[in-house]
Scaffold this active site. Sequence first.
Site, PDB file in Angstrom:
ATOM      1  N   GLU A 207      40.309  36.905  33.587  1.00  0.00           N
ATOM      2  CA  GLU A 207      39.222  36.144  34.225  1.00  0.00           C
ATOM      3  C   GLU A 207      39.663  35.187  35.325  1.00  0.00           C
ATOM      4  O   GLU A 207      39.266  34.017  35.331  1.00  0.00           O
ATOM      5  CB  GLU A 207      38.407  35.385  33.161  1.00  0.00           C
ATOM      6  CG  GLU A 207      37.627  36.289  32.239  1.00  0.00           C
ATOM      7  CD  GLU A 207      36.568  35.576  31.396  1.00  0.00           C
ATOM      8  OE1 GLU A 207      36.557  34.331  31.346  1.00  0.00           O
ATOM      9  OE2 GLU A 207      35.745  36.282  30.789  1.00  0.00           O
ATOM     10  N   GLU A 316      35.591  42.020  26.584  1.00  0.00           N
ATOM     11  CA  GLU A 316      34.849  40.926  25.942  1.00  0.00           C
ATOM     12  C   GLU A 316      33.374  41.250  26.029  1.00  0.00           C
ATOM     13  O   GLU A 316      32.865  41.609  27.096  1.00  0.00           O
ATOM     14  CB  GLU A 316      35.091  39.579  26.657  1.00  0.00           C
ATOM     15  CG  GLU A 316      36.400  38.903  26.367  1.00  0.00           C
ATOM     16  CD  GLU A 316      36.396  37.449  26.863  1.00  0.00           C
ATOM     17  OE1 GLU A 316      35.304  36.836  26.947  1.00  0.00           O
ATOM     18  OE2 GLU A 316      37.479  36.940  27.179  1.00  0.00           O
TER      19      GLU A 316
END
Length: 425
Positions: A207, A316
Site C-alpha cells: 500500500e 486484503e
Amino acid sequence: MNSLSRVVFAFLAFLSILPAILALDDGFSYGKEKIRGVNLGGWLVIESFTTPSLFDKTNDTRIVDEYTFSLYQTRDAGFNALKAHWASFITEQDFADIANVGLNHVRIPVGHWILDVSPDEPYHTGQLPYLQKAVEWAEKYNLQVIIALYGAPGSQNGFINSGHQRDAAYWHTNSTNVERTYKVMNELSTMFEAKSNVVSIFQVMNEAAGFRRAVLNPGLLAVLKQYYLNAYNFIRNPLSGKKSNYMVMLHDGFQHLSYWKDFMPKDKYEGVMMDTHIYQMFNDHDAHMSYDDHIQRACQNATIMSESPFMTIIGEWTATNNDCGPHLLGRFVGPRYDGSLNGSTAVGSCVGLTGNATTFSEEYKEFMRMYWEAQTMSYERGGEGWVMWTWKMENADEWSYQAGIIHGWIPRDPTAYKYPSICGW
Ligand SMILES: *[C@@H]1O[C@H](CO)[C@@H](O)[C@H](O)[C@H]1NC(C)=O
Ligand SMILES: *[C@@H]1O[C@H](CO)[C@@H](O)[C@H](O)[C@H]1NC(C)=O
Ligand SMILES: *[C@@H]1O[C@H](CO)[C@@H](O)[C@H](O)[C@H]1NC(C)=O
Ligand SMILES: *[C@@H]1O[C@H](CO)[C@@H](O)[C@H](O)[C@H]1NC(C)=O
Ligand SMILES: *[C@@H]1O[C@H](CO)[C@@H](O)[C@H](O)[C@H]1NC(C)=O
C-alpha cells in the site's frame, strides 16, 4: 535380490526421494492452484483495531500506532507488552487451525524495524524469532507464507498499518529510506532462501500511497517503480548467484490495475505477482450501498481483475460491509457508518454490526456468508485467489476469519458454497 524385490526396492527408494523432488519447486503451483489465505494482521505490526487492549493498557492518548506505542512509554513497559503480545496473539495452534479450514497461505505483515531501527526511531525490535517460528509452523502444517513489508522507513503511506500514522507518505522523499528498505528486504530474502518452498512469496511493499489526484505524495510512484525493479533483481537473483524460487509480489499503489500494463513485461520478468485490496466501505458512497449492491460489485470484480497484466490476488478484503469496528479508522476516530466520522452522513447505528458475534442478527450473518462467497468466487474466477483480512480480532468479530468459522458465515471448507450461483455464472 530377485527381480520382484528389486522392483519393490526401487519403488520404495523412489518414494523416499519423492519429498526431495517435490521440494525443488516453489511449494505451490502458482497459476494452477488457487491461493486461499488469511492475513496474520496486527501481530508483528501492531494496530489498535486488532488488539485494543494492548493500547488501552498504556493509559496514554498519544499512543495511536506502533511508533507512538514505542515512544510514549518506558522502554521496558513497551517492550514487555510487545513481547507478551508476539508470544500469545498467534501461536502454533493458529497455524494448525488455519490449515484445518482448508486454507493454503498466510500473509504476514512486517515492519522494517524487524531488522533495522535507526537511532532517531523509537521502534522496538525482537519480532524476528516469531517470524522464524511462523515459517517453521507453516512448513509443519503445509501452509505457504507471504512475507509482506507493511512498514517502510519514513512510512510509504502515513497509515497506521505502516507503523507510523503521518499526514502523508515520507518513504520516497529521502533516498536513505529507500536504501534501508533494500537492505531489509535483501536480508529477509537471503535469510529464508533455503525455505523458499515455504516462504514462496515476498511482497516488497504494501500500500504505497500513489494516489493519482493527490498533491499529497508527489513523486512516490516513480520511486516505487524503480524500487520494484531493483528489489525484483536481488530477490530473484540473490548473491549466491542461484536463481531463487521466490515469487515477487507488488502492490498496485492504489492505481487501476491497467496502470501497470507495460511495467515488468512477462518475457523479461517471470515470477511477478500483483496484489490489490478491495474494500467497499471507505467512502460515503460505498458506506451507503445496499447488501445486494455489495454482492453485485463483488461479482463484477471477477471480470475487471482479468485486466491485470500480472497474476493477481486480492490480498486484503473483508466479509463485512461497514467500518463500525472500533479504532478501524484510528484510535480516537469514529466510523462513517454511524456518522461519527467528521464529514460523513450516517447510514445507521453500528449496534449489532461490530463486536461480539453473539450480538449479530441472522440477517447480518447471512449477508456476510453471501458476500464472503461472492468475493472468494469472484477473486478465484478473475484472479489467482484471495487472502482475507484477517485471521484473528480481539473485539471485532465481523473482521475475523476465526469468528466467521465459529459463527457460520465462513464455511469450514472454503469451496463448500451455500450460494453457488450467487453471481449468476
Ligand atoms: C491513567 O492516567 C491517569 C492520569 O495520569 C491516572 O489518574 C490514572 O490513575 C491512570 N490509570 C491507570 C490504570 O494507570
Ligand atoms: C535523509 O535521512 C537521513 C537519515 O534519517 C538524514 O540523515 C538526512 O539528513 C535525510 N536527508 C534529507 C535530504 O532529508
Ligand atoms: C471492483 O469493482 C469496482 C466497481 O465496478 C471498480 O471500481 C473497481 O476498480 C474494481 N476493482 C478491481 C480490482 O477490479
Ligand atoms: C471536524 O470538522 C470541524 C470543521 O471542519 C473541525 O473544526 C473539527 O476540529 C473536526 N473534528 C475532528 C474530530 O476532526
Ligand atoms: C461473546 O459473548 C458470549 C456470550 O455472552 C461470551 O460467552 C463470549 O466469551 C464473548 N466473546 C468475546 C470474544 O468476548
